[in-house]
Design a protein around this motif. Sequence first.
Motif, mmCIF file in Angstrom:
data_model
loop_
_atom_site.group_PDB
_atom_site.id
_atom_site.type_symbol
_atom_site.label_atom_id
_atom_site.label_comp_id
_atom_site.label_asym_id
_atom_site.label_seq_id
_atom_site.Cartn_x
_atom_site.Cartn_y
_atom_site.Cartn_z
ATOM 1 N N SER A 7 0.800 -1.270 -0.114
ATOM 2 C CA SER A 7 0.263 0.060 -0.113
ATOM 3 C C SER A 7 0.933 1.274 -0.016
ATOM 4 O O SER A 7 1.690 1.305 0.904
ATOM 5 C CB SER A 7 -0.688 -0.039 1.090
ATOM 6 N N LYS A 9 0.663 5.659 -0.369
ATOM 7 C CA LYS A 9 0.091 6.936 -0.149
ATOM 8 C C LYS A 9 0.809 8.004 -0.780
ATOM 9 O O LYS A 9 1.759 8.526 -0.415
ATOM 10 C CB LYS A 9 -0.290 7.441 1.313
ATOM 11 N N LEU A 15 1.378 11.732 -8.665
ATOM 12 C CA LEU A 15 0.654 10.444 -9.085
ATOM 13 C C LEU A 15 0.853 9.734 -10.279
ATOM 14 O O LEU A 15 0.913 8.672 -10.716
ATOM 15 C CB LEU A 15 -1.024 10.785 -8.858
ATOM 16 N N ILE A 19 2.121 6.304 -11.291
ATOM 17 C CA ILE A 19 1.567 5.094 -12.081
ATOM 18 C C ILE A 19 2.381 4.937 -13.337
ATOM 19 O O ILE A 19 2.368 3.696 -13.375
ATOM 20 C CB ILE A 19 0.081 5.719 -12.399
ATOM 21 N N GLN A 41 -4.375 -1.404 -7.889
ATOM 22 C CA GLN A 41 -5.727 -1.113 -7.629
ATOM 23 C C GLN A 41 -5.570 0.374 -7.127
ATOM 24 O O GLN A 41 -4.525 0.789 -6.439
ATOM 25 C CB GLN A 41 -6.088 -1.943 -6.605
ATOM 26 N N GLN A 42 -6.501 1.236 -7.189
ATOM 27 C CA GLN A 42 -6.485 2.695 -7.028
ATOM 28 C C GLN A 42 -7.722 2.733 -5.939
ATOM 29 O O GLN A 42 -8.943 2.191 -6.448
ATOM 30 C CB GLN A 42 -6.791 3.429 -7.982
ATOM 31 N N ASN A 43 -7.579 3.208 -4.964
ATOM 32 C CA ASN A 43 -8.644 3.673 -3.942
ATOM 33 C C ASN A 43 -9.934 4.328 -4.476
ATOM 34 O O ASN A 43 -9.418 5.678 -5.271
ATOM 35 C CB ASN A 43 -8.162 4.134 -2.652
ATOM 36 N N THR A 44 -11.056 4.103 -4.390
ATOM 37 C CA THR A 44 -12.165 4.994 -5.240
ATOM 38 C C THR A 44 -12.671 6.075 -4.672
ATOM 39 O O THR A 44 -13.219 6.934 -5.193
ATOM 40 C CB THR A 44 -13.497 4.114 -5.228
ATOM 41 N N GLU A 47 -7.646 8.915 -4.524
ATOM 42 C CA GLU A 47 -7.038 8.622 -5.675
ATOM 43 C C GLU A 47 -5.658 8.431 -5.451
ATOM 44 O O GLU A 47 -4.930 7.835 -6.449
ATOM 45 C CB GLU A 47 -7.355 9.560 -6.844
ATOM 46 N N ASN A 48 -5.059 8.828 -4.288
ATOM 47 C CA ASN A 48 -3.454 8.945 -4.265
ATOM 48 C C ASN A 48 -3.069 7.770 -3.345
ATOM 49 O O ASN A 48 -1.847 7.549 -3.021
ATOM 50 C CB ASN A 48 -3.198 10.133 -3.590
ATOM 51 N N HIS A 49 -4.113 6.947 -3.198
ATOM 52 C CA HIS A 49 -4.080 5.659 -2.235
ATOM 53 C C HIS A 49 -4.138 4.558 -3.176
ATOM 54 O O HIS A 49 -4.917 4.342 -3.761
ATOM 55 C CB HIS A 49 -4.920 5.544 -1.264
ATOM 56 N N LEU A 50 -2.992 3.794 -3.480
ATOM 57 C CA LEU A 50 -2.693 2.752 -4.398
ATOM 58 C C LEU A 50 -2.019 1.368 -3.837
ATOM 59 O O LEU A 50 -1.373 1.683 -2.818
ATOM 60 C CB LEU A 50 -1.574 3.072 -5.837
#
Length: 95
Positions: A7, A9, A15, A19, A41-44, A47-50
């Motif tokens: 995970s 941040k 960003l 990516i 995966q990107q948090n819905t 958006e900066n939490h992958l």
Amino acid sequence: MIHILASFKVKNDKLSNFISLCNELIEESRKEKGCISYHLQQNTEKENHLVFVEEWESNEAIEQHNASRHFTRIVPLLVEMCESAPIIQTFNKLV
């Protein structure tokens, strides 16, 4: 079978670069022996939490991955783009 959840941040202004590097890491990692799957995966809601969601055949495959040229080059660059240190969790499949 072993799963890894990594995970991150990411700093908002980093960003896109983050990516882009992840795409390269994913492409190379999927070619490795022992890699079953490797996704980002990107948090819905943030958006900066992958999160990398990885599936590996064995600890040996993970060790080889962690020592690979692409991993040792790209991951430090990813960490530099983050607000804080990544959280890496490893899970064994039970069922």
